[in-house]
Structure formats: C-alpha cells, structure tokens
Enzyme design. Sequence first.
Site, short mmCIF file in Angstrom:
data_model
loop_
_atom_site.label_atom_id
_atom_site.label_comp_id
_atom_site.label_asym_id
_atom_site.label_seq_id
_atom_site.Cartn_x
_atom_site.Cartn_y
_atom_site.Cartn_z
CG HIS A 154 1.62 1.04 -8.22
ND1 HIS A 154 1.82 -0.23 -8.73
CD2 HIS A 154 1.82 0.96 -6.89
CE1 HIS A 154 2.11 -1.05 -7.73
NE2 HIS A 154 2.12 -0.36 -6.61
CD GLU A 212 1.23 -0.15 -12.41
OE1 GLU A 212 1.12 -0.86 -11.39
OE2 GLU A 212 2.14 0.69 -12.55
CB CYS A 232 5.54 -0.57 -6.63
SG CYS A 232 5.00 0.07 -5.01
#
Length: 310
Positions: free
Chosen positions: A235, A237, A142
Amino acid sequence: MPIKTQRDLPAREILERENIFVMDEHRAKHQDIRPIEIGILNLMPLKEETELQLLRALSNTPLQVDVTFLMVSNHESKNTPTSHLNKFYDHFSQVKHRKFDGLIITGAPVEQMEYEEVDYWKEFTEICAWTETNVTSTMHLCWGAQAGLYYHYGIRKYPLPDKMFGIYEHRVLNRKIPLVRGFDDYFMAPHSRHTLVRKEDIEQHSELTILAESEEAGVFLLLDGDGKRIFVMGHPEYDRVTLHNEYMRDKNKGLPIQVPKNYYPGDDCEQRPRLQWRSHANNLYTNWLNYYVYQQTPYEYIHTDEVLGK
C-alpha cells in the site's frame, strides 16, 4: 499537476490545504490541453480516506489528471455513506463504453476469502477483461494485485501464519525499467495483508518481471512485458497514520494483531509514526503516469473529435 475533481468532493478541501493544485470541471474545460483520464476502482472500506491518499499520490507531475471514481454494483459499502457514493462514484456499467488512459484497482478487505466467494468477483473479472481493450495501463494494489494475478495468469495466493503488517525494506532488482527510475537501491513501503503470492509462481510466467522485493515481505512490484498491467503487493498510498488506525481498530476489537513493524519509534504506539515511504511512493505513481499512461496512450485515444475541435 492539477487534479480535476468535482467541486464539492470532501477530499478537495484537504488537498487544497496541502497546497496541491485542484481544479473543478469549469476551469478544466478552459485548459487547452488533453487531460489524462484515470479511473479509480475503489474497493477499500474507508473510501473517502483512500480517495485522498490516491489523489495526493497522483499530484506530482505536470500532467492534468481527470479522475473518475468507480464502484462495484454487487456490494453494499458499510463504511461510506450512500449519499457520497451516489454523488461521486459511477458504476462500471456507466463507464464501460469509455476508454481510460489509466486505471487503479485498490486493495479490499476480502483477502482471506477465496476469490470466487467475493460477492463482486464476477463483476471484477468483467472489469479486468474490459481493461484489455479500454485501458492503456492498469495498476493493481494489494488484494487488487493478487486478484489481478489470479485472473490474468492463474497465480494463487497463500495464507500467512501472521499478518504482514508494517513498513518493510525492499530492494530494486532492475532499475533500467522506467517504473523504478529514480528509486534508491533500497526503499521502504507499507504492507497490510494476510496472504502472499509466491515468487516461484510468478517466475513461471516469462511475461512478468519482478522489479522489487523484500526479504521479509516478498515480492512487492512487478509488471507484464509492456506495463499494460502493473502489480503492487503493498500500500504505497497509505498516509502516516493509516497503519496506526488499523492497529488500534483491531486492538480495540480484541483481535490478534501485532505492532506494525518498523513503524513506531521504539515500537511504542503512543509515539508518532515515522513517515519513511512517501518519496518513493510519489516516484512510483509519477513514473506510472508518465511512462506507462501518458507516453503509451494510443494515438487514436488522443485524436478524438473533442480534442481536435479545441
């Protein structure tokens, strides 16, 4: 894959409840294998949440991973206790003499600022320069991806009229490259950002290869020629409820925020969000660890006195 952490790291208990193999320093020392040394420069405000997300994402290969959490010196964290940082994090100055197999640079809530206005920008550039000689492969996430593209290639970011916020469909462009091995033609991934990097600017650099993009969210995944630097514009994750928490936080503050796209059933924030990106996120981190970290680690990194003495 066993994740090596300090015994009392709060994320450890949660990972163990999820049946993820976590070992402490004592047991790791008795493993007759060389662990993969991964640094995580955690620039996110909720550091404990990000720790858990990234440790979970790194837990899907048979490799042993030794994680070192890093923080910048020129910034005071307002959302993580100082006691936690002092106990579980190192400053860059404490590790810059070391070599790492891989480094993850997270996002940060500073994307609406000019890079040079960020209070730790100078230290960030020092870390980027250090990765050239001390890290086999660096994954930027990001804002970390936007900042890395700016530092290494001079590629600018541009403000969006509205926040890119939600779960977006992406198309794989070149599945022959190992980083996207095992991906479907299309996959979902989270975005949460106010700026973008333009595809036409990236295409001016022949050393960069775009691997996945979205019609709505733009470029998602790219790497330099040999994968020494990998850039993820979203993102992957994120947990199931991360976007929900961001949405409710901004909504309760009265900030202009839209319902995350493709996230809640019927766009109803009272409904449980759909988790529809985890498998490809796991695949991404597994491919990175295997093909760009483990397989590419220079011979001299492996054959240290410590390893040879086992």
